[in-house]
Write a protein that holds these residues in place. Structure first.
Motif, PDB file in Angstrom:
ATOM      1  N   ARG A   1      -2.523  11.820   0.966  1.00  0.00           N
ATOM      2  CA  ARG A   1      -1.257  11.844   0.255  1.00  0.00           C
ATOM      3  C   ARG A   1      -0.249  12.692   0.996  1.00  0.00           C
ATOM      4  O   ARG A   1       0.940  12.477   0.907  1.00  0.00           O
TER       5      ARG A   1
ATOM      6  N   GLN B   1     -10.405   5.691   4.673  1.00  0.00           N
ATOM      7  CA  GLN B   1     -10.630   5.570   3.233  1.00  0.00           C
ATOM      8  C   GLN B   1     -11.661   4.499   2.922  1.00  0.00           C
ATOM      9  O   GLN B   1     -12.502   4.667   2.048  1.00  0.00           O
TER      10      GLN B   1
ATOM     11  N   ARG C   1      -8.534  12.210  -0.077  1.00  0.00           N
ATOM     12  CA  ARG C   1      -7.409  11.588  -0.775  1.00  0.00           C
ATOM     13  C   ARG C   1      -6.224  12.540  -0.834  1.00  0.00           C
ATOM     14  O   ARG C   1      -5.082  12.144  -0.615  1.00  0.00           O
TER      15      ARG C   1
ATOM     16  N   ASN D   1       0.848  -1.178   0.000  1.00  0.00           N
ATOM     17  CA  ASN D   1       0.000   0.000   0.000  1.00  0.00           C
ATOM     18  C   ASN D   1       0.892   1.241   0.000  1.00  0.00           C
ATOM     19  O   ASN D   1       1.594   1.495   0.955  1.00  0.00           O
ATOM     20  N   PRO D   2       0.874   1.976  -1.118  1.00  0.00           N
ATOM     21  CA  PRO D   2       1.800   3.112  -1.196  1.00  0.00           C
ATOM     22  C   PRO D   2       1.461   4.236  -0.218  1.00  0.00           C
ATOM     23  O   PRO D   2       2.312   5.064   0.066  1.00  0.00           O
ATOM     24  N   ILE D   3       0.250   4.258   0.280  1.00  0.00           N
ATOM     25  CA  ILE D   3      -0.091   5.324   1.236  1.00  0.00           C
ATOM     26  C   ILE D   3       0.522   5.019   2.587  1.00  0.00           C
ATOM     27  O   ILE D   3       1.126   5.875   3.229  1.00  0.00           O
TER      28      ILE D   3
ATOM     29  N   VAL E   1      -6.350   4.066   6.489  1.00  0.00           N
ATOM     30  CA  VAL E   1      -6.969   2.982   5.734  1.00  0.00           C
ATOM     31  C   VAL E   1      -8.425   2.840   6.134  1.00  0.00           C
ATOM     32  O   VAL E   1      -9.322   2.728   5.287  1.00  0.00           O
TER      33      VAL E   1
END
Lengths: 795, 54
Positions: free
Chosen positions: A297, A172, A293, A125-127, A169
């Motif tokens: 980021r 989101q 979002r 998970n890039p976040i 997570v």
């Protein structure tokens, strides 16, 4: 400069380094064997596309791989139990991957890991930077996977299963569900609404009309009570806290339209507005989702702070010592720390004596001597001896953990500018409610049948969402883009202050220069000694010193032993070697002339028994891009100034090289602060660029501050913007970016005000049906968010 | 038109199924990463290694 930077990590290539790597048929220069090894590994596994896909060269990738042996402790059965979960015949491990910055990293990691023997699946998970590996319970080795990640240049850190649920997570996931319910609900209700409208013209069987309304009611209910729930709770919080936010009119509009429609449905009344309600909720949810979002980021990689801790520690038990993961350390454990190892937890020194590097915590670059009973902090590095420590605090209770929590909190704090916008929005909300009541009263007497519809339209169309979103959306987008450009914004006010800065004031040591003095020349005047002799003696004498210059003398060779070692503060060091008294330090201390040449800014004398043996010329080199950056800063219209605690000669030299006319030498932090205050009184807006090591109040006294990211993390928390990497150049990006951000904020605010000024009279006059009001309001918010997202493409 | 009395509830049933499936997918983490999958489609599978495999 580009031709001389490393293909892999983009750091400048040291002179005399001729390492290259063949990638895509071309010879690419690299800066060190570590980068060469990583680049070759990436090429040999067929993943050269990483270099095309990545956003920016990664400062994390390319660190020398850690010792493979360290990982083997994760293969024990109890370790597997602690760090993995069983799922069927497989085990799943969650690993925090430090040092990843872009989608190309996540692609590289996933592709590499899924090719490892035994791996069933590898998802990253890039976040949150969490890699989830699934592998068979039998025959696979977690340590091999960790070692592979380390070979790629990342810093893997296995996480225990309970620490894997991240708030982003969860947020989101919930937002996605709400968005989906709203969008599906909107589509369904819209379909029934088309039927209802069409049948209005063609005539409709009342039973069918009632049925369609019932169905619409059935679909709208979850949209209102599930998807729109955050608006109601936030509106309620605003009412209770006497700070009505933009969610209040939204909630009133949604709630009233829904209630009126339900009433009309069951009493077979005139009209229903289920379509407007669902559409309104959908667009609002979509706007919030995009904003969320952008915010996610920009969440800093503060978790990366925890990767500064070692993965393992050596625990001393009654009989033996064993290597255990740091997360298994408990209070009162005794751990063994060898020289050069980071300290894994907070504790008290139990045996041995050493000096530690606490730069990470205190910003103090000089080694701190520690004796039995002294406190040791997690994250600092044991420099000298082998020591034993009794653990007092572990994990997030340590000083380091507390700092990381504090800096995370700072990042979530809302900048004053946004808070101001919120306050204005709350006045507007109250004004709106008054206007809406006025409109309702007027129409109640003029045309009671239309009063409700028109009031509804007024409430919906004038919702100040665009106004309230204008600033935070732009700031969130700017923060996220800046972190991609290696700039971390720790204080939202920085963007506004930076956009108005007129004077850039630089610190010298460690900011314009690398902060690591080097010996540039040795002049030996006593023929009985060679240059090497002098260097060795100097190294031996300086070994005990914590003066910043002492580091320049450090040598790997075996040093002569010194007795009667004495450090004379502010003067130098003396000691007896082979029966002679040697001194190193200032001219007065050693007893020689002022120096061979006035040109050299910093020099140190070495003497024996009262006569001078050698002069050492020391220089702190400028950062490779200092000149370039200063020219660029001036091109952006800022004046430049230099303040430094260093001596006049050294400051003049740097100022001349960088064409800075306004240079101040020998400044104490109070002097620096006074210079800033004086500039501010002249009407300048000052951005201070300094590492903040000894001058945190100076950074705080400037309108805004930027710190380069080497070492001192605590010092950085007082800076508003932190530059990652070794170059100064990002600061020009920061200034340009902040100006662009403020331009977008102004565009957004202008648009929101114009929109409301046009829409309100039209709606009050009854020209806007509720569905058009919902579209208009949503479109205006979406335009604001999309305009802000343009910042993501900056440069 | 009375077929609508059957078809619409049927559609709602399907809608419910779709929502349930989506909730399950979100819950199992399939939507945690909304960035990389979009890039994956434009990436080639790995090129042939230029050097010999280890």
């Amino acid at each position: 400069m580009n031709s001389e930077t490393c293909f892999h990590c983009a750091l400048p290539i040291p002179s005399g380094c001729n390492l290259t790597v063949d990638i895509e048929g071309e010879r690419r220069p690299v800066c060190c064997p570590g980068c060469k090894a990583v680049a070759e590994l990436i090429r040999d596994t067929g993943l050269s596309r990483y270099y095309e896909l990545r956003d920016l060269p990664d400062p994390g990738v390319g660190r020398p791989p850690e010792e493979a042996a360290e990982w083997s402790v994760f293969d024990g059965d109890d370790m597997l139990a602690a760090f993995t979960e069983a799922s069927g015949d497989n085990r799943e491990a969650t690993i925090y991957v430090g040092g990843m910055y872009c989608s190309a990293c996540s692609w590289l990691i996933e592709t590499t890991m899924s090719k490892q023997p035994g791996i069933e699946s590898a998802e990253i998970n890039p976040i949150t930077h969490r890699l989830r590996l699934t592998f068979p319970a039998e025959g696979a080795s977690l340590s091999a996977y960790l070692a592979r990640l380390a070979d790629l240049g990342y810093q893997p850190q296995p996480l225990s299963p309970e620490s894997t649920a991240r708030p982003e997570v969860v947020e989101q996931r919930t937002a996605l569900k709400r968005l989906l319910v709203a969008s599906l609900g909107m589509m369904q209700v819209m379909m029934f609404a088309v039927g209802l409208y069409a049948m209005d013209y063609q005539g409709i069987d009342p039973d069918m009309q009632h049925f369609l309304r019932l169905v619409s009611f059935f679909v709208t209910t979850p949209v209102v009570f599930y998807s729109a729930k955050p608006f109601f709770t936030s509106a309620w919080r605003g009412v209770v806290g006497k700070k009505p936010g933009m969610d209040l009119p939204v909630s009133i509009a949604v709630g009233a339209a829904y209630a009126a429609s339900v009433y009309a449905t069951f009493t077979r009344g005139e009209a229903v507005w289920f379509d407007s309600v669902t559409m309104f909720v959908f667009f609002l949810t979509l706007g919030r989702f995009l904003e969320m979002r952008a915010r996610h980021r920009s969440i800093d990689r503060s978790a990366a702070l925890s990767s500064l801790l070692p993965n393992t520690a050596t625990r001393l038990d009654e009989t033996a010592h064993s290597v255990v993961p740091v997360s298994q350390l408990r209070k009162d454990d005794r751990v063994l720390i060898r020289a050069g190892e980071p300290i894994p937890a907070d504790g008290l020194l139990a045996s041995g004596s050493t000096s530690v590097d606490e730069a990470l915590l205190t910003g103090e670059p000089r080694p701190q001597a520690k004796a039995v009973g002294d406190e040791l902090s997690a994250g600092s590095v044991n420099l000298d001896g082998m020591i034993e420590m009794t653990v007092t605090q572990t994990g997030s209770d340590t000083t380091l953990g507390t700092i990381s929590i504090l800096s995370e909190r700072a990042r979530y704090a809302r900048p004053a500018f946004v808070t101001l916008a919120d306050r204005i929005a709350s006045y507007i909300v109250v004004a709106l409610l008054v206007v809406a009541t006025g409109v309702a009263t007027f129409w109640y007497f003029a045309d009671p049948d239309r009063a409700f519809v028109i009031t509804l339209s007024v409430l919906v169309v004038t919702c100040p969402c665009a106004l309230a979103l204008a600033t935070p959306a732009a700031f969130a987008a700017a923060g996220s883009r800046m972190s991609q450009l290696r700039l971390l914004v720790t204080n939202g006010n920085a963007i506004e202050a930076l956009s108005r800065a007129t004077l850039a004031m630089f610190d010298k040591t460690g900011t314009l220069t690398n902060g690591m003095p080097r010996i540039t020349s040795v002049l030996v005047v006593d023929n009985n000694f060679t240059e090497m002799d002098c260097r060795l003696v100097a190294a031996a004498l300086e070994h005990a010193s914590t003066h910043p210059l002492a580091r320049a003398f450090a040598m790997q060779d075996e040093l002569p032993s010194v007795t009667s070692h004495e450090v004379v503060v502010g003067q130098g060091i003396k000691g007896i070697i082979d029966g002679n008294e040697w001194r190193i330090g200032s001219a007065a201390f050693v007893g020689g002339a002022a120096g061979p040449s006035e040109e050299i800014a910093t020099h140190v004398l070495l003497g024996v028994d009262g006569s001078v043996v050698a002069w050492f010329a020391l220089e702190d080199e400028l950062r490779h891009d200092a000149g370039e950056t200063l020219r660029e800063v001036r091109r952006l219209g800022l004046r430049t100034a230099l303040v430094s605690g260093d001596n006049q000669l050294a400051v003049d030299e740097v100022a001349a090289k960088l064409e800075i006319t306004d240079a101040h030498a020998e400044c104490t932090p109070e002097d620096k602060l006074a210079i800033i205050k004086a500039a501010q009184e002249r009407g300048e807006r000052v951005v201070m660029i300094g590492d903040g090591i000894n001058d945190a109040p100076v950074l705080a006294g400037a309108d805004t501050s930027i710190a380069p990211a080497h070492g001192a993390l605590l010092a950085q928390t007082s800076a508003d913007v932190i530059m990652l990497g070794e170059s100064l150049e990002p600061m020009t990006t920061a200034i340009a970016m902040s100006r662009k951000t403020m331009r977008i904020v102004r565009q957004n605010l202008a648009w929101a005000i114009v929109y409301n000024a046009v829409a309100l009279p039209l709606a009050a006059a009854g020209y806007v049906p509720p569905w058009a009001a919902a579209i208009g309001m949503s479109a205006s918010s979406l335009i604001v968010v999309l305009n802000a997202l343009r910042l993501n493409r900056f440069e | 038109m009375s077929i609508l009395y059957v078809l619409i509830p049927l559609a709602l049933l399907l809608l419910g199924l779709a929502v349930w499936a989506f909730f399950w997918a979100v819950g199992s983490g399939q939507f945690d990463d909304l960035d990389t999958p979009a890039m994956r489609i434009v990436m080639d599978d790995d090129k042939k290694p230029e050097a010999d495999e280890e």
